[in-house]
Design a protein around this motif. Structure first.
Motif, PDB file in Angstrom:
ATOM      1  N   VAL A 220       0.845  -1.206   0.000  1.00 25.52           N
ATOM      2  CA  VAL A 220       0.000   0.000   0.000  1.00 25.52           C
ATOM      3  C   VAL A 220       0.875   1.249   0.000  1.00 25.52           C
ATOM      4  CG1 VAL A 220      -1.621   1.360   1.392  1.00 25.52           C
ATOM      5  CG2 VAL A 220      -2.012  -1.093   1.057  1.00 25.52           C
ATOM      6  N   ALA A 221       1.915   1.252   0.833  1.00 24.63           N
ATOM      7  CA  ALA A 221       2.818   2.404   0.903  1.00 24.63           C
ATOM      8  C   ALA A 221       3.552   2.597  -0.425  1.00 24.63           C
ATOM      9  CB  ALA A 221       3.815   2.219   2.048  1.00 24.63           C
ATOM     10  N   ILE A 222       3.976   1.503  -1.036  1.00 27.75           N
ATOM     11  CA  ILE A 222       4.665   1.587  -2.328  1.00 27.75           C
ATOM     12  C   ILE A 222       3.764   2.249  -3.366  1.00 27.75           C
ATOM     13  CG2 ILE A 222       5.554   0.216  -4.276  1.00 27.75           C
ATOM     14  CD1 ILE A 222       6.462  -1.857  -2.086  1.00 27.75           C
ATOM     15  N   GLN A 223       2.500   1.807  -3.420  1.00 26.66           N
ATOM     16  CA  GLN A 223       1.582   2.373  -4.410  1.00 26.66           C
ATOM     17  C   GLN A 223       1.322   3.850  -4.147  1.00 26.66           C
ATOM     18  OE1 GLN A 223      -2.172   0.856  -6.765  1.00 26.66           O
ATOM     19  NE2 GLN A 223      -2.770   1.192  -4.643  1.00 26.66           N
ATOM     20  N   ASN A 224       1.077   4.210  -2.892  1.00 28.94           N
ATOM     21  CA  ASN A 224       0.778   5.607  -2.556  1.00 28.94           C
ATOM     22  C   ASN A 224       1.942   6.537  -2.919  1.00 28.94           C
ATOM     23  OD1 ASN A 224      -1.747   4.910  -1.592  1.00 28.94           O
ATOM     24  ND2 ASN A 224      -1.112   4.848   0.566  1.00 28.94           N
ATOM     25  N   ILE A 225       3.154   6.135  -2.568  1.00 30.31           N
ATOM     26  CA  ILE A 225       4.322   6.971  -2.861  1.00 30.31           C
ATOM     27  C   ILE A 225       4.570   7.021  -4.371  1.00 30.31           C
ATOM     28  CG2 ILE A 225       6.821   7.222  -2.529  1.00 30.31           C
ATOM     29  CD1 ILE A 225       6.419   5.913   0.259  1.00 30.31           C
ATOM     30  N   ALA A 226       4.400   5.873  -5.039  1.00 33.35           N
ATOM     31  CA  ALA A 226       4.615   5.823  -6.491  1.00 33.35           C
ATOM     32  C   ALA A 226       3.640   6.733  -7.231  1.00 33.35           C
ATOM     33  CB  ALA A 226       4.486   4.386  -6.981  1.00 33.35           C
ATOM     34  N   LEU A 227       2.391   6.765  -6.806  1.00 35.72           N
ATOM     35  CA  LEU A 227       1.403   7.652  -7.431  1.00 35.72           C
ATOM     36  C   LEU A 227       1.770   9.111  -7.197  1.00 35.72           C
ATOM     37  CD1 LEU A 227      -1.819   5.676  -6.466  1.00 35.72           C
ATOM     38  CD2 LEU A 227      -1.013   6.084  -8.806  1.00 35.72           C
ATOM     39  N   GLU A 228       2.213   9.404  -5.986  1.00 29.92           N
ATOM     40  CA  GLU A 228       2.603  10.772  -5.636  1.00 29.92           C
ATOM     41  C   GLU A 228       3.801  11.240  -6.463  1.00 29.92           C
ATOM     42  OE1 GLU A 228       4.874  12.837  -1.896  1.00 29.92           O
ATOM     43  OE2 GLU A 228       3.416  11.266  -1.425  1.00 29.92           O
ATOM     44  N   VAL A 281      12.656   7.734   0.381  1.00 30.78           N
ATOM     45  CA  VAL A 281      14.006   8.102  -0.059  1.00 30.78           C
ATOM     46  C   VAL A 281      14.434   7.223  -1.237  1.00 30.78           C
ATOM     47  CG1 VAL A 281      16.452   8.120   0.610  1.00 30.78           C
ATOM     48  CG2 VAL A 281      14.718   9.001   2.188  1.00 30.78           C
ATOM     49  N   MET A 282      14.215   5.919  -1.100  1.00 31.81           N
ATOM     50  CA  MET A 282      14.600   4.994  -2.164  1.00 31.81           C
ATOM     51  C   MET A 282      13.819   5.259  -3.439  1.00 31.81           C
ATOM     52  SD  MET A 282      13.226   2.165  -3.834  1.00 31.81           S
ATOM     53  CE  MET A 282      13.722   0.655  -4.616  1.00 31.81           C
ATOM     54  N   MET A 283      12.517   5.510  -3.322  1.00 33.99           N
ATOM     55  CA  MET A 283      11.690   5.676  -4.512  1.00 33.99           C
ATOM     56  C   MET A 283      11.968   7.011  -5.218  1.00 33.99           C
ATOM     57  SD  MET A 283       8.165   3.781  -3.293  1.00 33.99           S
ATOM     58  CE  MET A 283       7.390   3.915  -4.902  1.00 33.99           C
ATOM     59  N   ALA A 285      15.008   8.230  -5.314  1.00 28.69           N
ATOM     60  CA  ALA A 285      16.243   7.881  -6.018  1.00 28.69           C
ATOM     61  C   ALA A 285      15.947   7.026  -7.255  1.00 28.69           C
ATOM     62  CB  ALA A 285      17.189   7.128  -5.083  1.00 28.69           C
ATOM     63  N   LEU A 286      14.987   6.126  -7.134  1.00 25.97           N
ATOM     64  CA  LEU A 286      14.601   5.282  -8.266  1.00 25.97           C
ATOM     65  C   LEU A 286      14.026   6.124  -9.411  1.00 25.97           C
ATOM     66  CD1 LEU A 286      14.298   2.339  -9.293  1.00 25.97           C
ATOM     67  CD2 LEU A 286      12.001   2.346  -8.306  1.00 25.97           C
ATOM     68  N   LYS A 287      13.208   7.106  -9.056  1.00 24.33           N
ATOM     69  CA  LYS A 287      12.648   8.003 -10.068  1.00 24.33           C
ATOM     70  C   LYS A 287      13.757   8.767 -10.778  1.00 24.33           C
ATOM     71  CE  LYS A 287       9.520  11.895 -10.819  1.00 24.33           C
ATOM     72  NZ  LYS A 287       8.660  12.927 -10.210  1.00 24.33           N
ATOM     73  N   ALA A 288      14.714   9.272 -10.000  1.00 23.65           N
ATOM     74  CA  ALA A 288      15.838  10.016 -10.576  1.00 23.65           C
ATOM     75  C   ALA A 288      16.647   9.147 -11.535  1.00 23.65           C
ATOM     76  CB  ALA A 288      16.735  10.561  -9.468  1.00 23.65           C
ATOM     77  N   GLU A 289      16.847   7.874 -11.167  1.00 22.08           N
ATOM     78  CA  GLU A 289      17.589   6.942 -12.035  1.00 22.08           C
ATOM     79  C   GLU A 289      16.844   6.720 -13.340  1.00 22.08           C
ATOM     80  OE1 GLU A 289      18.727   3.254 -10.305  1.00 22.08           O
ATOM     81  OE2 GLU A 289      19.917   4.172  -8.706  1.00 22.08           O
ATOM     82  N   ARG A 290      15.529   6.551 -13.232  1.00 17.35           N
ATOM     83  CA  ARG A 290      14.730   6.262 -14.438  1.00 17.35           C
ATOM     84  C   ARG A 290      14.643   7.475 -15.359  1.00 17.35           C
ATOM     85  NH1 ARG A 290       9.680   2.417 -12.334  1.00 17.35           N
ATOM     86  NH2 ARG A 290      10.998   0.622 -11.744  1.00 17.35           N
ATOM     87  N   GLU A 291      14.757   8.643 -14.788  1.00 17.74           N
ATOM     88  CA  GLU A 291      14.671   9.869 -15.591  1.00 17.74           C
ATOM     89  C   GLU A 291      16.011  10.276 -16.175  1.00 17.74           C
ATOM     90  OE1 GLU A 291      12.914  12.690 -12.958  1.00 17.74           O
ATOM     91  OE2 GLU A 291      10.853  12.008 -13.347  1.00 17.74           O
ATOM     92  N   ALA A 292      17.072   9.724 -15.615  1.00 10.64           N
ATOM     93  CA  ALA A 292      18.429  10.104 -16.070  1.00 10.64           C
ATOM     94  C   ALA A 292      18.723   9.575 -17.472  1.00 10.64           C
ATOM     95  CB  ALA A 292      19.455   9.558 -15.072  1.00 10.64           C
TER      96      ALA A 292
END
Length: 292
Positions: A220-228, A281-283, A285-292
């Motif tokens: 649930v937390a993963i989905q909420n943060i990912a949507l945000e 924090v991890m997510m 960083a994951l977004k930044a990696e995917r956008e790089a």
């Protein structure tokens, strides 16, 4: 200092490599670089790299596969660990070994202390438990065993990335809600390993992030943060299911929250954070990696 990390492709090894500095080099060795089944060869390789400490971040972690692949699980989780302990003893260098919450049965109902009785439910946990025992028998004075749980990182395969993939492709998702533990960002675990060497911590300790969750809570937390953050576009229904509804080859401990007090006392500068804070924090960083 040169800290040798056994393991190269795993998420903890990757996070440890990010902590390398000119004054404290972190060198990761994979299966092509080092022979874990030959103590003499291990000693020779560690000498060549001028090792001042060793962190074992390698393990057979395929929990279900281990039930039918017992020999290989024990080869890496038990025998190789004993060989590493012997090699480190020969060179008189500190040895940090990563172990698991799976050494516990899961029936305690309150956070497990490092001193609590171990009673693993399957081959993976039993092989890790025997690896711990070999360290205690061979090289207890300068070894540290750090048990952890539910580890994830931006690197490698883990629950967070699996959930993101499933949430992006499935119309709904059932996630187990009756297994309770604590997620752990591998970045924090890596820092704890390095600090344990610096402060000459020994013995058995526990490290996870703080807080308690079920796998369903985690999802649930993963989905909420990912949507945000825009890592997901669409919210899908998540439904809690029981372990009985999702049978696996290996039994999991139903409750495996770990008490971290002993490591906090040994490393007062260690900053523990709640698992939801670390997940964000991890997510990011994951977004930044995917956008790089």
């Amino acid at each position: 200092m040169t800290i040798i990390v056994i393991g190269k492709s795993g998420q903890l090894a990757w996070e440890l490599a990010q902590l390398s500095t000119p004054s404290q080099a972190v060198v990761c060795l994979g299966r092509d670089d080092i022979d874990l089944q030959d103590v003499a060869a291990l000693v020779k390789t560690l000498k060549q790299h001028k090792a001042t400490a060793v962190i074992n971040a390698s393990a057979y972690t395929a929990v279900d596969k281990a039930e039918s692949d017992r020999e290989n699980a024990y080869l890496l989780n038990t025998e190789a660990v004993g060989h590493l302990a012997q090699a480190c003893k020969c060179l008189a260098v500190p040895f940090v070994h990563i172990s698991t919450d799976f050494v516990f049965h899961g029936d305690k109902g309150s956070p497990y202390l490092p001193s609590d009785e171990i009673n693993p439910l399957g081959v993976y946990g039993a092989s890790k438990a025997q690896g711990e025992q070999l360290i205690a028998d061979i090289y207890p004075k300068h070894s540290t065993i750090v048990r952890t749980s539910w580890v994830y990182s931006t690197h490698g395969n883990n629950f967070v990335k699996t959930m993101l993939n499933l949430m992006a492709t499935k119309p709904d998702l059932g996630v187990i809600s009756d297994q309770i533990g604590t997620p752990t960002y591998a970045q924090g675990l890596a820092k704890a390993c390095i600090a344990s060497i610096a402060q000459q911590v020994t013995g058995i300790h526990h490290y996870t992030d703080t807080g308690v969750a079920s796998w369903f809570d985690f999802a649930v937390a993963i989905q909420n943060i990912a949507l945000e953050l825009g890592l997901l576009d669409t919210k899908i229904p998540l439904k809690p299911i029981t372990t009985a509804q999702y049978p696996t080859a290996a039994k999991r401990p139903p409750y495996s929250v770990l008490d971290k007090s002993s490591l906090v006392n040994a490393l007062p500068e260690l900053s523990l954070m709640h698992w939801q804070t670390q997940l964000r924090v991890m997510m990011i960083a994951l977004k930044a990696e995917r956008e790089a």
